[in-house]
Each structure stands twice: as structure tokens, then as C-alpha cells.
Scaffold this motif. Structure first.
Motif, short mmCIF file in Angstrom:
data_model
loop_
_atom_site.label_atom_id
_atom_site.label_comp_id
_atom_site.label_asym_id
_atom_site.label_seq_id
_atom_site.Cartn_x
_atom_site.Cartn_y
_atom_site.Cartn_z
N CYS A 112 -1.82 -9.22 7.36
CA CYS A 112 -1.37 -10.37 6.59
C CYS A 112 -2.06 -11.63 7.12
O CYS A 112 -2.45 -11.67 8.28
N CYS A 116 1.69 -16.95 6.59
CA CYS A 116 2.80 -16.58 5.70
C CYS A 116 4.14 -16.92 6.36
O CYS A 116 4.43 -16.46 7.47
N LYS A 118 7.01 -15.86 5.80
CA LYS A 118 7.97 -14.76 5.87
C LYS A 118 7.75 -13.86 7.09
O LYS A 118 8.57 -12.98 7.36
N ALA A 119 6.67 -14.08 7.82
CA ALA A 119 6.34 -13.17 8.92
C ALA A 119 7.44 -13.15 9.99
O ALA A 119 7.88 -14.20 10.46
N GLY A 149 3.30 -8.37 8.50
CA GLY A 149 4.14 -9.28 9.28
C GLY A 149 5.61 -9.18 8.97
O GLY A 149 6.44 -9.73 9.68
N CYS A 150 5.97 -8.46 7.89
CA CYS A 150 7.38 -8.24 7.58
C CYS A 150 7.49 -7.02 6.68
O CYS A 150 6.47 -6.47 6.24
N ASN A 152 8.12 -6.69 3.69
CA ASN A 152 7.56 -6.76 2.34
C ASN A 152 6.29 -5.93 2.24
O ASN A 152 5.90 -5.49 1.16
N ALA A 153 5.63 -5.75 3.38
CA ALA A 153 4.52 -4.79 3.49
C ALA A 153 3.40 -5.02 2.49
O ALA A 153 2.92 -4.09 1.85
N CYS A 154 2.97 -6.27 2.36
CA CYS A 154 1.92 -6.60 1.40
C CYS A 154 0.61 -5.87 1.71
O CYS A 154 -0.20 -5.64 0.82
S1 SF4 Z 1 4.01 -8.62 4.48
FE1 SF4 Z 1 3.65 -10.14 2.86
S2 SF4 Z 1 5.44 -11.44 2.87
FE2 SF4 Z 1 5.45 -10.30 4.82
S3 SF4 Z 1 4.39 -11.62 6.29
FE3 SF4 Z 1 2.85 -10.30 5.38
S4 SF4 Z 1 2.00 -11.47 3.65
FE4 SF4 Z 1 3.96 -12.41 4.23
#
Ligand code: SF4
Ligand code: SF4
Ligand code: SF4
Length: 301
Positions: A112, A116, A118-119, A149-150, A152-154
Motif C-alpha cells: 500500500c 493511506c 486507514k493503515a 496496511g489493513c 481492506n487488503a487493497c
Molecule cells: S489496504 Fe487499502 S485501505 Fe488499507 S492501508 Fe492499504 S491502501 Fe489503505
């Protein structure tokens, strides 16, 4: 200085060439073109303005005016005339852009961005350390490593050979929740938090995403600890696998050790795919054949 005067020699790594595509936009008769895959070293999936200017110059001078950002953040420059390849590579190399990201090796690390909000924990530095230690290392088949980083697993860590997700454990010690408040309960995607008297209780469905902590504006929930969940053996492509959980709340150096162990095991334990004398198993296929525990045992010296 004229480009023809660039007479110094650089020791460059081997070129990552993607086979393929016909040169539709370049009228070069009797000459071959190649598609060139490049990425920043030391690893950053953030490219500087100077690097993007170099990319622009290279694609205009030697390519067909196009560039593609790959799913793993490589920049693919298609249709570079082969006679210009050396010059293109030198210009990229000077800008800190190396060929690579193809073949049976550890591919570009995917993280990520560090900004961000949200991390739960930053992952860029860890990604850079993994890249410095393992990127481009020869492997039985391609290996992908992704950091999120969280939860949400982008960066899609569930479907990569080694996926690392930052997680946090929620503290629910407080018992002063207002009557009727269910903000955290509604925010939890997994039904893992419920009201219990004047407080809340968390059950074993929790995946440590911390969404409930963000939702609680009364400060009743705390973050007790953070760490990394490590998944092994996922893949995308013609067949899809989800990685199996190997560790939860691993620390930074533990993550590095796990990756080292997984790659060493894979090197030693991969076999040819059934019916093939050329293609070796993907990491997840070895995990499937041996089981995760056996796979992660130290390979014989
Ligand atoms: S997974 Fe997505 S929302 Fe979470 S920290 Fe990474 S970019 Fe941000
Ligand atoms: S950390 Fe995530 S999964 Fe766990 S209770 Fe909170 S919102 Fe639900
Ligand atoms: S923990 Fe926060 S959001 Fe959840 S019930 Fe209590 S006050 Fe409401």
C-alpha cells in the motif's frame, strides 16, 4: 551531451522481456521489437517525477508512445525497437529504473502507499526490506509477495504466494457505553462484536481489522497491540487459491524470517508439475501437496 557520446559501460542486470505483442504502431520492417518491464530499485511503488520524465522520454524516443502500469506496479514499455534497447535501458537505469519483474523469480513486491490514513501499520519500509533481500531471486516458478496496511487488503495479499496484512487487537475494557449505542456492532463486517451489559464483547470471528475502533466516537475501544497476519500459498491466474494463515501478530523481523523460510522451503521442495518436464509447481501447489506445517519445516541442509 549527445546521446551517442554516452560511452561508459554499466553493469546491467539481464533484461526482463515479455514475449509477444506485434508492433502495431511502429513501422519497422525487418526489425524486432520488445516489450520492456521495469521497476524502481531500491523498491518503491511510488515513482518520482524525474523517473516519470525518463519514462516519457524513453517511450517517445524508443517505444510507441505507450506505457502500461502492471498489476504489480511495474511499468511496461511496449514495442521498444530492439536496436534501441541498450540506450533505453541505460537511460532507465540512470533514473533508478531496472529491468525485471518477469520470469521464475520473486516479482515486484506490492505494498500500500504509505499515506493511506486507514493503515494499521505502515508497510512500505517492510516491503523495501523484503525487496532488498529477496526481489528477483531465482525461484522454481514466479513468487509474489504483497503487503497490506489493513484488512481492506487493497494489494490482494490473500491471492499472492506470501501475503502480509497489518492487524490490530481491540481492547474492550471499558464499561461505560451509552444505552442503545451499537456503532461498533454495525461497523463490524463479521458479526464479531456484540453489546454485553454496559460494554461490548468480541467473539472468535474477529479478524483484527479495527473498524470497530474507528467507529467508536466515545473512545471506549482501544488498540492493544498491532502486528502482521501472514498468509502462505495463495495465487491468482488460471486457478485461484487463498493463502493459508501461518501467523497472526507477527513482528517485523518475524515476517522477514517467515518469508526467508517459505522461500527456502519452496526452493528445496518444489517438484515438476505432473506431466511436465519443464514447469515446476507454484508455491501454493507445494503447500497443497505437503500441507502448510510440513512445507514450512526447515528444509534438509
Ligand atoms: S489496504 Fe487499502 S485501505 Fe488499507 S492501508 Fe492499504 S491502501 Fe489503505
Ligand atoms: S476488529 Fe474488526 S472483526 Fe474484530 S470486532 Fe472489530 S470490526 Fe469486527
Ligand atoms: S464500544 Fe463505542 S461504539 Fe461500541 S457500543 Fe460502546 S460506545 Fe458504542
Amino acid at each position: 551531451m549527445e546521446r551517442e557520446e554516452m560511452s561508459f559501460d554499466l553493469e546491467m542486470p539481464s533484461v526482463g522481456v515479455i514475449k509477444g505483442v506485434l508492433a502495431k504502431d511502429i513501422e519497422v520492417v525487418g526489425e524486432k521489437v520488445v516489450n520492456l518491464r521495469t521497476c524502481a530499485r531500491p523498491y518503491r511503488n511510488i515513482y518520482s517525477v524525474a523517473q516519470l520524465r525518463t519514462i516519457k522520454n524513453v517511450i517517445e524516443r524508443y517505444g510507441s508512445g505507450k506505457v502500461h502500469l502492471s498489476p504489480r506496479h511495474n511499468l511496461e514499455i511496449p514495442e521498444v525497437r530492439q536496436k534501441d534497447l541498450d540506450r533505453a535501458l541505460k537511460e532507465l537505469y540512470i533514473a533508478g529504473l531496472f529491468p525485471g519483474g518477469a520470469g521464475t523469480s520473486v516479482r515486484n513486491i506490492f505494498t500500500c502507499p504509505h499515506w493511506c490514513p486507514k493503515a494499521v501499520r505502515p508497510v512500505q519500509e517492510l516491503g523495501m526490506m523484503v525487496s532488498a533481500n529477496f526481489a528477483d531471486r531465482d525461484m522454481p516458478n514466479k513468487v509474489t509477495v504483497s503487503f497490506a496496511g489493513c484488512s481492506n487488503a487493497c494489494s490482494r495479499p490473500q491471492n499472492t504466494d506470501i501475503g502480509v496484512i497489518a492487524v490490530g487487537r481491540v481492547g474492550t475494557g471499558s464499561s461505560g457505553c451509552p444505552d442503545g449505542c451499537t456503532e461498533c456492532v454495525e461497523a463490524c463486517p463479521f458479526g464479531a462484536i456484540e453489546r454485553a451489559g454496559r460494554g461490548v464483547r468480541i467473539n472468535d470471528k474477529c479478524i483484527y481489522c479495527l473498524k470497530c475502533v474507528d467507529a467508536c466516537t466515545d473512545g471506549m475501544l482501544t488498540v492493544e497491540e498491532t502486528g502482521f497476519r501472514v498468509l502462505i500459498g495463495g495465487k491468482e491466474g488460471s486457478t485461484v487459491r487463498f493463502g493459508a494463515e501461518y501467523a497472526v501478530f507477527a513482528g517485523d523481523f518475524e515476517v522477514l524470517e517467515i518469508i526467508e523460510r517459505a522461500l527456502s522451503s519452496y526452493l528445496k521442495k518444489a517438484e515438476f508439475r505432473p506431466g511436465s518436464a519443464k514447469k515446476k509447481e507454484r508455491l501454493g501447489e507445494v503447500v497443497e501437496r505437503l500441507g502448510l506445517e510440513e512445507f514450512m519445516k526447515a528444509p534438509p541442509a
